[in-house]
Design an enzyme around this catalytic site. Structure first.
Site, PDB file in Angstrom:
ATOM      1  N   HIS A 263       0.850  -1.200   0.000  1.00 16.52           N
ATOM      2  CA  HIS A 263       0.000   0.000   0.000  1.00 16.52           C
ATOM      3  C   HIS A 263       0.875   1.234   0.000  1.00 16.52           C
ATOM      4  O   HIS A 263       1.939   1.224   0.619  1.00 16.52           O
ATOM      5  CB  HIS A 263      -0.900  -0.001   1.248  1.00 16.52           C
ATOM      6  CG  HIS A 263      -2.076   0.895   1.109  1.00 16.52           C
ATOM      7  ND1 HIS A 263      -2.002   2.243   1.355  1.00 16.52           N
ATOM      8  CD2 HIS A 263      -3.339   0.640   0.717  1.00 16.52           C
ATOM      9  CE1 HIS A 263      -3.191   2.772   1.142  1.00 16.52           C
ATOM     10  NE2 HIS A 263      -4.026   1.827   0.749  1.00 16.52           N
ATOM     11  N   ASP A 316      -7.789  -5.608   0.126  1.00 10.81           N
ATOM     12  CA  ASP A 316      -8.296  -6.451  -0.968  1.00 10.81           C
ATOM     13  C   ASP A 316      -7.920  -7.918  -0.830  1.00 10.81           C
ATOM     14  O   ASP A 316      -8.440  -8.757  -1.552  1.00 10.81           O
ATOM     15  CB  ASP A 316      -7.742  -5.935  -2.309  1.00 10.81           C
ATOM     16  CG  ASP A 316      -8.274  -4.552  -2.646  1.00 10.81           C
ATOM     17  OD1 ASP A 316      -9.403  -4.248  -2.226  1.00 10.81           O
ATOM     18  OD2 ASP A 316      -7.563  -3.783  -3.306  1.00 10.81           O
TER      19      ASP A 316
HETATM   20  N1  ACO Z   1       4.402  -7.405  -4.407  1.00  7.92           N
HETATM   21  C1  ACO Z   1       5.724  -7.352  -4.627  1.00  7.92           C
HETATM   22  N2  ACO Z   1       6.453  -6.233  -4.505  1.00  7.92           N
HETATM   23  C2  ACO Z   1       5.800  -5.119  -4.149  1.00  7.92           C
HETATM   24  C3  ACO Z   1       4.424  -5.102  -3.885  1.00  7.92           C
HETATM   25  C4  ACO Z   1       3.711  -6.299  -4.040  1.00  7.92           C
HETATM   26  N3  ACO Z   1       2.404  -6.368  -3.827  1.00  7.92           N
HETATM   27  N4  ACO Z   1       4.055  -3.845  -3.550  1.00  7.92           N
HETATM   28  C5  ACO Z   1       5.153  -3.098  -3.599  1.00  7.92           C
HETATM   29  N5  ACO Z   1       6.220  -3.859  -3.953  1.00  7.92           N
HETATM   30  C6  ACO Z   1       7.620  -3.440  -4.057  1.00  7.92           C
HETATM   31  C7  ACO Z   1       7.919  -2.855  -5.440  1.00  7.92           C
HETATM   32  O1  ACO Z   1       8.329  -3.858  -6.321  1.00  7.92           O
HETATM   33  C8  ACO Z   1       9.008  -1.863  -5.108  1.00  7.92           C
HETATM   34  O2  ACO Z   1      10.204  -2.566  -4.922  1.00  7.92           O
HETATM   35  P1  ACO Z   1      11.619  -1.898  -5.335  1.00  7.92           P
HETATM   36  O3  ACO Z   1      11.731  -0.672  -4.478  1.00  7.92           O
HETATM   37  O4  ACO Z   1      12.590  -2.973  -5.005  1.00  7.92           O
HETATM   38  O5  ACO Z   1      11.496  -1.592  -6.800  1.00  7.92           O
HETATM   39  C9  ACO Z   1       8.587  -1.332  -3.741  1.00  7.92           C
HETATM   40  O6  ACO Z   1       7.809  -2.359  -3.146  1.00  7.92           O
HETATM   41  C10 ACO Z   1       7.754  -0.078  -3.836  1.00  7.92           C
HETATM   42  O7  ACO Z   1       6.720  -0.299  -4.793  1.00  7.92           O
HETATM   43  P2  ACO Z   1       5.883   0.887  -5.466  1.00  7.92           P
HETATM   44  O8  ACO Z   1       5.004   0.295  -6.514  1.00  7.92           O
HETATM   45  O9  ACO Z   1       6.729   2.040  -5.822  1.00  7.92           O
HETATM   46  O10 ACO Z   1       5.083   1.349  -4.205  1.00  7.92           O
HETATM   47  P3  ACO Z   1       3.716   2.025  -4.161  1.00  7.92           P
HETATM   48  O11 ACO Z   1       3.711   2.827  -2.960  1.00  7.92           O
HETATM   49  O12 ACO Z   1       3.367   2.707  -5.432  1.00  7.92           O
HETATM   50  O13 ACO Z   1       2.839   0.690  -4.006  1.00  7.92           O
HETATM   51  C11 ACO Z   1       0.900  -0.439  -4.678  1.00  7.92           C
HETATM   52  C12 ACO Z   1       1.511   0.665  -3.819  1.00  7.92           C
HETATM   53  C13 ACO Z   1       0.814   0.023  -6.131  1.00  7.92           C
HETATM   54  C14 ACO Z   1      -0.495  -0.674  -4.134  1.00  7.92           C
HETATM   55  C15 ACO Z   1       1.755  -1.740  -4.597  1.00  7.92           C
HETATM   56  O14 ACO Z   1       1.927  -2.131  -3.271  1.00  7.92           O
HETATM   57  C16 ACO Z   1       1.142  -2.881  -5.423  1.00  7.92           C
HETATM   58  O15 ACO Z   1       1.335  -2.938  -6.629  1.00  7.92           O
HETATM   59  N6  ACO Z   1       0.401  -3.811  -4.753  1.00  7.92           N
HETATM   60  C17 ACO Z   1      -0.256  -4.881  -5.461  1.00  7.92           C
HETATM   61  C18 ACO Z   1      -1.600  -4.391  -5.989  1.00  7.92           C
HETATM   62  C19 ACO Z   1      -2.595  -4.145  -4.882  1.00  7.92           C
HETATM   63  O16 ACO Z   1      -2.806  -4.998  -4.024  1.00  7.92           O
HETATM   64  N7  ACO Z   1      -3.237  -2.971  -4.947  1.00  7.92           N
HETATM   65  C20 ACO Z   1      -4.280  -2.620  -3.983  1.00  7.92           C
HETATM   66  C21 ACO Z   1      -3.865  -1.433  -3.175  1.00  7.92           C
HETATM   67  S1  ACO Z   1      -5.041  -1.116  -1.929  1.00  7.92           S
HETATM   68  C22 ACO Z   1      -6.375  -0.439  -2.716  1.00  7.92           C
HETATM   69  O17 ACO Z   1      -6.313   0.139  -3.753  1.00  7.92           O
HETATM   70  C23 ACO Z   1      -7.695  -0.655  -2.074  1.00  7.92           C
END
Ligand code: ACO
Length: 381
Positions: A263, A316
């Protein structure tokens, strides 16, 4: 000094505050979520969605009289013009469910005449919340080839919605599961969908247009689509005995994202996720029980693997199991999210326009070529 030397771009608008709000407070480090000061756990346990609607739109939990006014308005708003449902019916049956929802809302917008912000906009929000129940129920009915249905007035928004969707009655326990879902997803400050609604509201466009903007932003798998994507993982895994192998192959070696994890704001467990997990434990029978066992094992592996990055289950992760246990097919998960979040979207746009309105117009830092001479077509290489 060049423009690029002065400007700092916040990728993904991380840590950018676009408004003040009295609606929702999140402490991402401690895993706290409050609506107007009330803890989400307390609201999920004690409040019905209609009470949360009053709280968010009017600032306080309602007394009995205010609550019955909210219910009366919702009950009198379920009707939609016949052509709105006809539009949804004539679209391809294999349309994406959220696209059907968008079409229903856009069709409703064609009936909107002379909308004015600050003139009964909270009452307009209530009316839209009523109509979104009808649209959402009919996303399911159209997809299943069933005749359209308008929710019947009742004492509970959740009950009217469930009964219209499935054309059968539900137990008190099932209705309160639906009600809890609506409370838990009602608002979450300014994620992508709410921000999209705010951008549209900032141009003083109408409320239905704000809804359409929000819903299109919600659809993606990184936001509202994650409930369905998380559930798709459980389906793909298929059996609790296969979780470890799947995790190793897809997440550890494959480097894929674990859906329903992570998140932008939380660096710990999402408090809503914990409530959904305990709800899933009570609702899960048969297939749903199997998916719950898969999810629990996946949670253990994910939390351990992502410990250093502080990535935990979000709302979720378990919510889809609850909705599946109630009888919803996976394709309804994002529309259900939208049904509940309509309240948050509208409460935020009303708060923004009424109290702190300014056109949202950010800048983009130009990094392309400097001034160039135009080259006629036949002289270009
Ligand atoms: N699985 C694996 N790695 C992850 C995940 C995940 N679910 N979430 C974040 N990371 C990692 C990224 O790969 C990144 O790693 P790095 O720094 O080594 O490149 C780091 O964590 C940061 O990721 P970002 O995408 O920049 O972080 P952000 O703050 O944008 O993430 C997000 C938020 C987009 C929700 C992300 O956690 C994700 O993609 N989760 C999976 C999708 C999901 O469950 N979305 C629902 C969100 S809640 C909602 O909308 C109700």
């Amino acid at each position: 000094m060049s423009e690029s030397a002065k400007v700092e771009i916040s990728r993904g608008l991380e840590n950018v505050y676009i408004k003040a709000t009295s609606l929702t407070f999140i402490d991402g480090e401690k895993g706290i979520l409050r609506y107007r000061g009330y803890d989400i756990n307390e609201l999920a346990k004690n409040a019905h969605y209609e009470e949360v609607i009053h709280l968010m739109l009017y600032g306080e939990l309602p007394n009995r009289e205010q609550l019955s006014r909210v219910k009366d308005t919702l009950n009198s708003s379920y009707e939609v013009p016949e052509d709105v449902l006809r539009v949804m019916e004539v679209l391809p049956k294999d349309s994406e469910p959220v696209a059907l929802m968008e079409a229903g809302l856009a069709a409703l917008a064609t009936h909107e005449k002379g909308f004015k912000w600050k003139e009964g906009d909270r009452e307009k929000a209530l009316e839209i919340i009523g109509k979104v129940s009808t649209i959402t129920a009919n996303v399911y009915r159209v997809k299943e080839g069933l005749a359209p249905k308008i929710p019947k007035p009742s004492d509970s928004y959740a009950k009217s919605f469930l009964e219209a969707t499935f054309n059968k009655s539900f137990s008190g326990t099932e209705t309160s599961m639906m009600d809890n879902f609506l409370v838990l997803y009602a608002d979450h400050e300014v994620p992508a969908s709410t921000t999209a609604a705010l951008v549209t509201a900032s141009t003083l466009s109408d409320m239905y247009s704000c809804m359409v903007s929000a819903i299109t932003a919600l659809k993606g798998p990184l936001h509202g689509g994650a409930m369905e994507a998380a559930f798709a993982q459980f389906r793909e895994i298929g059996d609790p005995s296969r979780v470890d192998e799947w995790f190793e192959r897809n997440i550890v070696k494959g480097g894929n994202r674990l859906m329903g994890f992570g998140h932008r704001v939380y660096r710990t467990y999402d408090p809503r996720g914990k409530v959904f997990k305990s709800m899933a434990e009570t609702v899960s029978k048969g297939e749903a029980r199997k998916y719950l066992e898969i999810a629990e094992r996946l949670e253990k592996l994910g939390v351990r693997y992502f410990e250093a990055k502080k990535i935990y289950p979000n709302t979720d992760f378990y919510a889809g199991i609850v909705m599946y246990g109630l009888g919803f097919p996976d394709y309804m998960f994002t529309p259900l999210f939208a049904l509940s979040r309509t309240l948050g979207w509208l409460a935020h746009v009303v708060e923004y326009v009424d109290e702190q309105h300014r056109l949202i117009r950010p800048r983009a830092l130009y990094v392309g070529p400097g001034e160039r001479k135009f080259v006629p077509l036949d002289q270009r290489k």
